[in-house]
Design an enzyme around this catalytic site. Structure first.
Site, mmCIF file in Angstrom:
data_model
loop_
_atom_site.group_PDB
_atom_site.id
_atom_site.type_symbol
_atom_site.label_atom_id
_atom_site.label_comp_id
_atom_site.label_asym_id
_atom_site.label_seq_id
_atom_site.Cartn_x
_atom_site.Cartn_y
_atom_site.Cartn_z
ATOM 1 C CE LYS A 605 -14.387 -2.302 -23.212
ATOM 2 N NZ LYS A 605 -13.918 -3.743 -23.307
ATOM 3 C CB THR A 608 -7.662 -1.020 -29.136
ATOM 4 O OG1 THR A 608 -8.166 -1.754 -28.026
ATOM 5 C CG2 THR A 608 -7.626 0.453 -28.794
ATOM 6 C CB THR A 609 -9.888 -5.983 -29.582
ATOM 7 O OG1 THR A 609 -9.706 -5.505 -28.265
ATOM 8 C CG2 THR A 609 -9.497 -7.450 -29.648
ATOM 9 C CB SER A 705 -17.601 0.654 -23.467
ATOM 10 O OG SER A 705 -16.949 -0.517 -23.851
ATOM 11 C CE1 TYR A 810 -18.427 -3.887 -42.881
ATOM 12 C CE2 TYR A 810 -19.407 -2.537 -41.145
ATOM 13 C CZ TYR A 810 -19.254 -2.845 -42.485
ATOM 14 O OH TYR A 810 -19.906 -2.124 -43.431
ATOM 15 C CE LYS A 826 -11.922 -7.277 -26.302
ATOM 16 N NZ LYS A 826 -11.350 -6.440 -25.294
ATOM 17 N NE ARG A 828 -18.105 -7.812 -21.876
ATOM 18 C CZ ARG A 828 -16.887 -7.299 -21.767
ATOM 19 N NH1 ARG A 828 -16.690 -6.026 -22.016
ATOM 20 N NH2 ARG A 828 -15.886 -8.067 -21.421
ATOM 21 C CB VAL A 829 -25.959 -7.467 -25.739
ATOM 22 C CG1 VAL A 829 -27.385 -6.912 -25.721
ATOM 23 C CG2 VAL A 829 -25.580 -7.957 -27.133
HETATM 24 N N1 LIG Z 1 -15.839 -5.293 -35.208
HETATM 25 C C1 LIG Z 1 -16.019 -5.167 -33.903
HETATM 26 N N2 LIG Z 1 -16.385 -6.207 -33.146
HETATM 27 C C2 LIG Z 1 -16.584 -6.056 -31.820
HETATM 28 N N3 LIG Z 1 -16.442 -4.895 -31.170
HETATM 29 C C3 LIG Z 1 -16.082 -3.830 -31.889
HETATM 30 C C4 LIG Z 1 -15.859 -3.919 -33.271
HETATM 31 N N4 LIG Z 1 -15.532 -2.697 -33.717
HETATM 32 C C5 LIG Z 1 -15.545 -1.881 -32.658
HETATM 33 N N5 LIG Z 1 -15.882 -2.556 -31.568
HETATM 34 C C6 LIG Z 1 -15.979 -1.935 -30.232
HETATM 35 O O1 LIG Z 1 -14.815 -2.244 -29.531
HETATM 36 C C7 LIG Z 1 -15.106 -2.125 -28.153
HETATM 37 C C8 LIG Z 1 -14.044 -2.776 -27.356
HETATM 38 O O2 LIG Z 1 -12.937 -1.937 -27.477
HETATM 39 P P1 LIG Z 1 -11.490 -2.460 -27.257
HETATM 40 O O3 LIG Z 1 -11.203 -3.597 -28.086
HETATM 41 O O4 LIG Z 1 -10.602 -1.280 -27.426
HETATM 42 O O5 LIG Z 1 -11.551 -2.880 -25.730
HETATM 43 S S1 LIG Z 1 -10.321 -3.211 -24.789
HETATM 44 O O6 LIG Z 1 -9.873 -1.961 -24.250
HETATM 45 O O7 LIG Z 1 -9.320 -3.886 -25.565
HETATM 46 O O8 LIG Z 1 -10.908 -4.054 -23.745
HETATM 47 C C9 LIG Z 1 -16.443 -2.778 -28.034
HETATM 48 O O9 LIG Z 1 -17.082 -2.210 -26.917
HETATM 49 P P2 LIG Z 1 -18.400 -2.791 -26.295
HETATM 50 O O10 LIG Z 1 -19.431 -2.608 -27.361
HETATM 51 O O11 LIG Z 1 -18.690 -1.979 -25.114
HETATM 52 O O12 LIG Z 1 -18.147 -4.224 -25.959
HETATM 53 C C10 LIG Z 1 -17.109 -2.471 -29.360
HETATM 54 O O13 LIG Z 1 -18.078 -1.476 -29.275
#
Ligand SMILES: Nc1ncnc2c1ncn2[C@@H]1O[C@H](COP(=O)(O)OS(=O)(=O)O)[C@@H](OP(=O)(O)O)[C@H]1O
Length: 877
Positions: A605, A608-609, A705, A810, A826, A828-829
């Site tokens: 969270k 990383t994605t 998150s 982004y 990723k 989320r609202v």
């Molecule tokens: N560009 C972009 N688009 C979407 N989301 C973004 C981005 N950059 C950072 N984030 C933040 O990444 C959070 C998810 O983290 P991870 O990808 O590490 O989650 S996971 O552990 O793989 O499930 C995700 O957490 P949440 O906001 O809670 O959904 C985002 O806040």
């Protein structure tokens, strides 16, 4: 040989036979004709005697069977860890290294601290961290600054922990010195002889006193002790072998080269050695000292399990194989060895193809072996001794079946479900088809190798369990296929005897509860060196130790091994390309360049994605291919389930366009690695120079998150409890509540986990990113990563990423109007966090954040401390 030389040699022999510590030297060229009939054979134009073991123990009442070794255990010390603190002179000093190597060999955990101003923490909570303290140099203990000395002494007294230390000769001159604070005088640079142990000491456990090492001891740099207090007791006696004139005023000639301090003066028990561990007997005394001073916490068992494999009883060049007389000698030796090793059998390996391929005399030997098949244990090799890693499953199966049919034809009893691969090939590094074929043809469940983790150093060889086969470590006894004759032994007979008499072979028995020795058929023909070696070794062990030797079937042996060392069950994968020997027994079809150069370790969270997605946009950076169920995250290093899929599985996840491609930087991201206790060790073992990306997001945001992620995945705890209820769940709460609490909070304890990574990786291998920056300015973050891994070409991500007002993150630029954002999971609202939860977490994470900022300061990374961390620490709670 002249008559005079002969007479001199015989005189020498007579002298040596009186000296129990010298081996029996045979001079076959000057014995009488009548005796020659008994000789083994004509070699190089002269008759030659086969060496026989001449080791005899002195009888003594203490060790003659009435003595029951103490296990030193006491009930008053369960508040200490089974670990040793070793204070060394420098990290490179010889004796310090010897101490560490010995501890490694006996699998005792240790912390090494170079002698200096600071002492490491000795306790955690109300528990002691160390069961014994070792000083490479007793002076360092004596001259410690008052504060540290008081601290250490108090620790030793409070936790009933003893000290082992050594005093070394300095300056190459003989002199005596009174020890500061102790009624103890040391005499240094002494030469001594006739070393024996004090049978009245209460520390003996493995050591069997009663023997004497006759004659002068090797080096003349001994330190001996003289004392004027009942707190000291000699552990050993010796005689001075030099007249020291005015330097020494010792009455009589008996001196004490190792002593015990009962702690009557300062409440701390000690053992002090007047020489290091290069003197073999001190290794033995050291083991018992460790056991005694730790009150049995660091005791080794007395049982030693011995399996002697003759790797292939039929493979050997004609002229070097076993003859009828050798087979009889083998059986006779087996019977003799049984009086030293309970239940002893030689374990005979066979490759049927080579049966009857010697001289006519040797073929009779082969036949006799088969006739006597029920007298021995048998295990299969490959049919024509081929290296399994060179073949695929059908060929391996075919070969094994041929050997199987050979065993059936000659009624060879193969009942132990044990096999060994020629040249250790295919066992480790793992060649999957070998494991499969072994199962199918022979139902193999136990094997052994000397290649896991590496051949050298031997003290670090371990066992593992893979694909239903328990692989045990294998030891060498100093004999290889070319060791046929004693006088051709490299380094001479002296060298082999030194190994038996306290040297490498002796110590292998001493340190390893389970000993599987590798020998070869040739070692049982010619001079029958293996018989000489093992008969001598076990006799020597019996003279000097209370060890109980026994042989049990390989399956039981594996059971003993892994119940003693359960931590070893899971294999550890290392890169076969980093070890020449591994590379030589690794399939030629495999390539070395399909391992990641970069791993994004998480935590979950933190973005990383997004990093994974953006990295894959770079033309030279490539991730692993996605897998069913787990998708892009391989979880290889964090999950036993995936780690046990093996190295091939992992390496196959990284695909090159062609095997020679060199312009690709592979990476992997599994966000669960960061807080996994096994991941750093496993990654460091396989890819020690990998680069790591760690993302630190405000731990409060990260926790929330994860909670929202859990809700999105219908996790019952998250649906039934508020975030506040989850994070404040106590030990009385439901398990599902506590589990979710742990996943929300634990990965955010950044300092704690980071320290574990730093145990395995240099800070320069680590790039720490700010999770907030990934959200707000990913092009800048991508620029940092590119610099960190020095990838070419440099790509300006400002052109590839654009802020998407709808997604509020982004996203990848597809065209002037179009972007491709991360999926709905990723970014989320969700509703803002409850105030109570926020306040709770602020308090909860404060001390962890303080620890993190301290750690980051120490690391002195090029990237600045994350903004959220600074802000957090600015606030007064
Ligand atoms: N560009 C972009 N688009 C979407 N989301 C973004 C981005 N950059 C950072 N984030 C933040 O990444 C959070 C998810 O983290 P991870 O990808 O590490 O989650 S996971 O552990 O793989 O499930 C995700 O957490 P949440 O906001 O809670 O959904 C985002 O806040």
């Amino acid at each position: 040989m002249s008559k005079l030389a002969c007479t001199l040699a015989l005189l020498e022999r007579k002298k040596n036979s009186l000296n129990e510590n010298k081996h029996y030297i045979q001079y076959s060229w000057c014995t009488k004709k009548k005796k020659r009939k008994k000789k083994h054979g004509l070699r190089n134009g002269r008759w030659h005697e086969i060496p026989v073991s001449t080791i005899e123990c002195r009888l003594n009442p203490v060790s003659g069977g009435m003595f029951s070794p103490s296990d030193h255990s006491s009930s008053s010390n369960h508040r200490i860890d089974n670990k040793v603190l070793v204070i060394v002179e420098t990290q490179y000093s010889y004796l310090g290294q010897d101490i560490i190597h010995l501890l490694e060999a006996i699998r005792v955990k240790y912390k090494v601290e170079p002698n200096g101003k600071t002492l490491p923490y000795l306790t955690h909570g109300n528990k002691g961290k160390y069961s014994a303290i070792i000083f490479e140099n007793f002076d360092a203990y004596v001259n410690m600054d008052a504060w540290n000395r008081e601290l250490l002494d108090k620790y030793c007294r409070d936790f009933n922990v003893g000290i082992i230390s050594f005093v070394a000769s300095r300056d190459n001159i003989a002199y005596s010195k009174r020890m500061k604070d102790f009624p103890l005088t040391i005499y240094q640079y002494m030469a001594i002889e006739d070393y024996e142990l004090n049978p009245m000491s209460n520390i003996w456990r493995i050591t069997r006193p009663g023997e004497i090492i006759r004659g002068p001891l090797k080096d003349d740099e001994w330190v001996i002790f003289q004392f004027e207090h009942a707190t000291y007791k000699p552990l050993s006696y010796a005689k001075l072998s030099r007249n020291y004139g005015r330097y020494i005023d010792l009455s009589g000639n008996t001196v004490f080269p190792a002593i015990q301090d009962l702690g009557l003066l300062d409440g701390i028990q000690k053992v002090i050695f007047g020489n290091g561990l290069r003197f073999w007997l001190h290794c033995l005394v050291f083991l018992d000292s460790l056991s005694y001073l730790s009150h049995g916490k660091l005791s080794l068992p007395l049982d030693r399990y011995v399996l002697i494999d003759i790797d292939d009883v039929f493979v050997g060049a004609a002229g070097k194989r076993m003859k009828v007389s050798d087979v009889h000698a083998l059986l006779a030796a087996q019977n003799r060895l049984r009086s030293h090793i309970k239940g002893f059998y030689f374990n005979l390996g066979f490759s049927g193809k080579y049966y009857q391929k010697g001289t006519p005399e040797e073929n009779l030997g082969d036949r006799l072996l088969v006739e006597m098949r029920d007298k021995f244990w048998w295990f299969p090799h490959m049919w024509h001794h081929e290296q399994p890693h060179k073949f695929q499953l059908p060929a391996l199966e075919r070969g094994m079946l041929q050997n199987y049919h050979f065993a059936q034809k000659y009624n060879i009893p193969v009942v132990n479900n044990y096999a060994v691969a020629p040249h250790h090939s295919g066992v480790y590094p793992v060649h999957e088809p070998l494991y499969e074929a072994w199962h199918k043809v022979w139902n193999i469940t136990v094997s052994s190798t000397e290649e896991y983790l590496h051949l050298r150093p031997a003290r670090r060889r371990r066992g593992f369990f893979y694909r239903g086969i328990k692989v045990l470590p294998r030891q060498t006894c100093g004999l290889y296929t070319h060791n046929l004759l004693i006088d051709k032994y490299p380094g001479g007979r002296e060298k082999l005897d030194a190994s038996i008499r306290g040297g490498e072979l002796f110590q292998t028995f001493l340190y390893n509860k389970v000993n599987i020795f590798m020998t070869h058929m040739c070692n049982y023909g010619s001079d029958r060196l293996a018989l000489y070696t093992f008969e001598s070794a076990v006799k020597f062990l019996q003279c000097w130790t209370n060890l109980h030797l026994q042989t049990i079937p390989p399956q039981d042996l594996a059971q003993v091994y892994f119940s003693s060392y359960p931590d070893e069950l899971n294999p550890i994968w290392v890169n076969p390309c980093r070890d020449k020997r591994h590379l030589a027994i690794w399939s030629p079809r495999k390539v070395c360049n399909t391992l990641p150069h970069l791993i994004v370790i998480g935590p979950q969270k933190t973005g990383t994605t997004a990093i994974y997605t953006f990295l894959n946009m770079h033309p030279s950076i490539r991730s692993n291919v996605k897998q069913p169920v787990i998708f892009e995250e391989l979880h290889f290093f964090s999950s036993d389930q995936y780690y046990n899929k093996g190295l091939d599985w992992y390496m196959n996840a990284f695909k090159l366009d062609n095997p020679n491609q060199t312009d690709i930087v592979f990476f992997e991201k599994t966000a669960a690695y960061f807080d996994n206790p096994m991941a750093p060790m496993r990654i460091a073992s396989l890819i020690p120079d990998v680069k790591l990306v760690l993302i630190l997001l405000d731990p409060i945001k990260r926790a929330y998150s994860w909670y929202q992620h859990a809700r999105a995945h219908q996790n019952p705890a998250s649906l039934n409890y508020t975030f506040y209820e989850i994070i404040t769940a106590g030990e009385g709460s439901h398990k599902i509540q506590r589990d979710l609490r742990n996943r929300c909070l634990n990965p955010s304890l950044y300092a704690q986990h980071l320290e574990r990574w730093l145990d395995y990786f240099h800070p320069s291998q680590l790039l720490i990113l700010d999770g907030q920056e990934i959200k707000e300015n990913p092009p800048l973050v991508m620029s940092k990563i590119q610099k960190f891994i020095e990838v070419k070409p440099y790509i300006d991500f400002r052109k590839l990423l654009r802020y998407d007002a709808k997604k509020k993150f982004y996203c990848q630029v597809l065209s002037t109007d179009n972007t491709k954002c991360l999926g709905p999971g990723k970014g989320r609202v969700y509703p803002p966090m409850e105030e109570s939860a926020y306040r709770f977490l602020k308090m909860f994470f404060r001390r962890h954040n303080v620890a993190l900022s301290k750690l980051l300061m120490k690391l002195n990374q090029a990237t600045p401390v994350p903004a959220w961390l600074k802000e957090d620490l600015q606030e007064t709670l």
